[in-house]
Design a protein around this motif. Sequence first.
Motif, PDB file in Angstrom:
ATOM      1  N   HIS A  44       0.873  -1.177   0.000  1.00 39.20           N
ATOM      2  CA  HIS A  44       0.000   0.000   0.000  1.00 39.20           C
ATOM      3  C   HIS A  44       0.910   1.227   0.000  1.00 39.20           C
ATOM      4  O   HIS A  44       1.756   1.378   0.875  1.00 39.20           O
ATOM      5  CB  HIS A  44      -0.885   0.012   1.246  1.00 39.20           C
ATOM      6  CG  HIS A  44      -1.976   1.041   1.216  1.00 39.20           C
ATOM      7  ND1 HIS A  44      -1.714   2.396   1.121  1.00 39.20           N
ATOM      8  CD2 HIS A  44      -3.333   0.919   1.274  1.00 39.20           C
ATOM      9  CE1 HIS A  44      -2.867   3.058   1.110  1.00 39.20           C
ATOM     10  NE2 HIS A  44      -3.859   2.194   1.211  1.00 39.20           N
TER      11      HIS A  44
ATOM     12  N   ILE B 188      -1.935  -2.149  -4.011  1.00 41.11           N
ATOM     13  CA  ILE B 188      -3.175  -1.621  -3.449  1.00 41.11           C
ATOM     14  C   ILE B 188      -3.342  -0.194  -3.937  1.00 41.11           C
ATOM     15  O   ILE B 188      -3.023   0.785  -3.262  1.00 41.11           O
ATOM     16  CB  ILE B 188      -3.157  -1.707  -1.907  1.00 41.11           C
ATOM     17  CG1 ILE B 188      -2.916  -3.152  -1.481  1.00 41.11           C
ATOM     18  CG2 ILE B 188      -4.487  -1.193  -1.329  1.00 41.11           C
ATOM     19  CD1 ILE B 188      -2.638  -3.331  -0.015  1.00 41.11           C
ATOM     20  N   GLY B 189      -3.812  -0.089  -5.171  1.00 37.33           N
ATOM     21  CA  GLY B 189      -3.960   1.210  -5.805  1.00 37.33           C
ATOM     22  C   GLY B 189      -4.458   1.042  -7.218  1.00 37.33           C
ATOM     23  O   GLY B 189      -4.748  -0.073  -7.673  1.00 37.33           O
TER      24      GLY B 189
ATOM     25  N   LEU C 257     -14.779   5.708  -5.400  1.00 45.35           N
ATOM     26  CA  LEU C 257     -14.378   4.311  -5.199  1.00 45.35           C
ATOM     27  C   LEU C 257     -14.732   3.561  -6.475  1.00 45.35           C
ATOM     28  O   LEU C 257     -15.832   3.725  -7.008  1.00 45.35           O
ATOM     29  CB  LEU C 257     -15.104   3.666  -4.018  1.00 45.35           C
ATOM     30  CG  LEU C 257     -14.519   3.806  -2.612  1.00 45.35           C
ATOM     31  CD1 LEU C 257     -15.414   3.040  -1.619  1.00 45.35           C
ATOM     32  CD2 LEU C 257     -13.090   3.288  -2.516  1.00 45.35           C
TER      33      LEU C 257
ATOM     34  N   GLY D  54      -9.979   1.524  -7.416  1.00 46.46           N
ATOM     35  CA  GLY D  54      -9.539   1.855  -6.063  1.00 46.46           C
ATOM     36  C   GLY D  54     -10.149   3.158  -5.582  1.00 46.46           C
ATOM     37  O   GLY D  54     -11.147   3.640  -6.115  1.00 46.46           O
ATOM     38  N   ALA D  55      -9.527   3.737  -4.533  1.00 44.14           N
ATOM     39  CA  ALA D  55      -9.976   5.023  -3.994  1.00 44.14           C
ATOM     40  C   ALA D  55      -9.233   6.142  -4.700  1.00 44.14           C
ATOM     41  O   ALA D  55      -8.032   6.059  -4.936  1.00 44.14           O
ATOM     42  CB  ALA D  55      -9.721   5.087  -2.485  1.00 44.14           C
TER      43      ALA D  55
ATOM     44  N   ARG E 258      -4.972   8.141  -5.205  1.00 45.30           N
ATOM     45  CA  ARG E 258      -4.536   7.642  -3.904  1.00 45.30           C
ATOM     46  C   ARG E 258      -5.571   8.010  -2.861  1.00 45.30           C
ATOM     47  O   ARG E 258      -6.541   8.706  -3.153  1.00 45.30           O
ATOM     48  CB  ARG E 258      -3.198   8.286  -3.529  1.00 45.30           C
ATOM     49  CG  ARG E 258      -3.231   9.814  -3.630  1.00 45.30           C
ATOM     50  CD  ARG E 258      -1.912  10.444  -3.270  1.00 45.30           C
ATOM     51  NE  ARG E 258      -1.871  11.863  -3.625  1.00 45.30           N
ATOM     52  CZ  ARG E 258      -2.373  12.844  -2.904  1.00 45.30           C
ATOM     53  NH1 ARG E 258      -3.015  12.562  -1.781  1.00 45.30           N
ATOM     54  NH2 ARG E 258      -2.269  14.099  -3.295  1.00 45.30           N
ATOM     55  N   ILE E 259      -5.344   7.569  -1.640  1.00 47.62           N
ATOM     56  CA  ILE E 259      -6.165   8.042  -0.527  1.00 47.62           C
ATOM     57  C   ILE E 259      -5.703   9.456  -0.184  1.00 47.62           C
ATOM     58  O   ILE E 259      -4.526   9.788  -0.318  1.00 47.62           O
ATOM     59  CB  ILE E 259      -6.037   7.099   0.687  1.00 47.62           C
ATOM     60  CG1 ILE E 259      -7.168   7.306   1.696  1.00 47.62           C
ATOM     61  CG2 ILE E 259      -4.682   7.221   1.359  1.00 47.62           C
ATOM     62  CD1 ILE E 259      -8.491   6.746   1.242  1.00 47.62           C
TER      63      ILE E 259
ATOM     64  N   VAL F 251     -10.200   3.054   3.509  1.00 53.77           N
ATOM     65  CA  VAL F 251      -8.957   2.283   3.448  1.00 53.77           C
ATOM     66  C   VAL F 251      -9.259   0.785   3.442  1.00 53.77           C
ATOM     67  O   VAL F 251      -8.616   0.017   2.717  1.00 53.77           O
ATOM     68  CB  VAL F 251      -8.011   2.671   4.596  1.00 53.77           C
ATOM     69  CG1 VAL F 251      -6.709   1.876   4.516  1.00 53.77           C
ATOM     70  CG2 VAL F 251      -7.697   4.165   4.554  1.00 53.77           C
TER      71      VAL F 251
ATOM     72  N   GLN G 296     -10.121   0.038  -0.002  1.00 58.34           N
ATOM     73  CA  GLN G 296      -8.934  -0.071  -0.849  1.00 58.34           C
ATOM     74  C   GLN G 296      -8.382  -1.492  -0.805  1.00 58.34           C
ATOM     75  O   GLN G 296      -8.038  -2.081  -1.847  1.00 58.34           O
ATOM     76  CB  GLN G 296      -7.842   0.890  -0.369  1.00 58.34           C
ATOM     77  CG  GLN G 296      -8.006   2.330  -0.771  1.00 58.34           C
ATOM     78  CD  GLN G 296      -6.774   3.139  -0.420  1.00 58.34           C
ATOM     79  OE1 GLN G 296      -6.408   3.258   0.747  1.00 58.34           O
ATOM     80  NE2 GLN G 296      -6.123   3.685  -1.425  1.00 58.34           N
TER      81      GLN G 296
END
Length: 531
Positions: free
Chosen positions: A72, A96-97, A191, A247-248, A268-269, A285, A288
């Motif tokens: 992440h 994770i993205g 999302l 993803g977010a 990204r977050i 999260v 994600q």
Amino acid sequence: MQKVLVANRGEIALRVFRAARELGLGTVAVVAPDDAGSLHARSADETVQISSYLDSEEHIRAARQSGADAIHPGYGFLAENGDFAEAVHAAGLTWIGPPADALRQGGDKLAAKRIARAAGVPTVPEADEPPLIVKAAAGGGGRGMRVVRSHAELDEAVEAAKREAKAAFGDDTVYLERYLERPRHVEIQLLADQGGTVLALGERDCSVQRRHQKVLEESPSPALDPDLRARMSDAAVRFATAIGYVGAGTAEFVLEGREFYFLELNGRIQVEHPVTEAVTGIDLVIWQLRIARGERLDVRPELRGAAVEVRLYAEDPRTFLPQAGRVEKLRLPSSVRVDAGVAEGDEVGTSYDPMIAKLIASGATRDEALDRLASALAATEVAGVTTNLPFLRWLVGHPALRAGEATTAFLVEYPPLSAPPAALPDALWRGGFRLNLPSPALAPPPDVDAAAHEHGPGAESSTITAPMPGTVIKVNVHEGSTVNARDPLVVLEAMKMETPLVAPFDATVTAVHVKEGDRVAGGAVLVELDD
């Protein structure tokens, strides 16, 4: 997915660790040599030392060493780097993205503008006449940005933006846009799953900013009604769909009246994601992580109540320049959500972002959320390092903020000083906070409208000193040079932000005590002048 390495530090690393543990996943921290002993390194199941947070190969090596099967990226550093995403996949690890191609299309702001226009999403017009803004094509977080109000400022602004962008992102490409004087900054949280479903989870209003970085964020925006929210959400979803986003992510817009313009998609977050979590009840999260392991979205977002977040920084609240030091005392409130990146006794250095913690308050109404945040700030205590806490207390109680009137010009129109600046009409002055501290001899931040200031606190001094520890990256003068008021003398870099120190009056330079590349302590004498 069994074990997650977070290729980042500070509060976002801690936030991801918390979500991973809720899903029963192991956690791995990475730590650079100059960051040893930091809170995030003490908080994971395992910690691996790496040479640099910016070295993608080091993160992959750390994952292999620890047995982590997923990475992440948090935010900043390599979070929006398509090459890093690709390298993670090539190493057989779960990224994770967003996909690498989506990161490249959304991360290059020039390419993103072309895609947005093709998708029918309005964008800020490009410009070659002031007022305009210089932006880093690969930038974010306010880095690599300069406002230009005259042709005489353009060359220096472009050069500074390119230097800052190269240092922060490894890419010095910049471009020019028309500068909007008093817009709101409103962003849509997205999302998207691997099956093509893209959801908009409402907006955040992030208009209160200093140095083009956000100070306070809230959801919902006091400027949006259901129709405008639907239009902006539709534009955000169309752009994300056009680049194959997963993803977010956050689509950022500027808003003038009822007209909005797309700025960028942050792949990204975001730092301010907790306010969206507070009003939707959705843990971004955790989603994600769930999306990365192939799960489909099964949530139906609905906004309830209001939430507001402020960022507690180690910075001088009169100038917004970063500060360094040991946090000797830290008392954070228990009445609101707190996402902290440091603990009592930790050191805030000059190499990384100076954020100490985020405070997030929610309520049934906006007023209730702001009241709770004001009470939480009143209960917060920090000692050992200068922070923006007095400024935050002032800000949350400000009548214009309370009325929902804040734009990106808020801190120019209402400077948080102890007395009204000479050039500011009394009608615009609503009172600032006072600090029992000596006034630093420095210039205002380079992107603040000069028409709204004196040349900064203590600017009549003939001695120019470093406002914080940092590195001298440019010296524009030598002994005997003649300078005019506001001419840049020295450029200091700290925490990846450049701060030009300017002449407070017409003068002759009598001494220069530094050269490019020198590291200096806060308060060090850099240049002496004779008027």
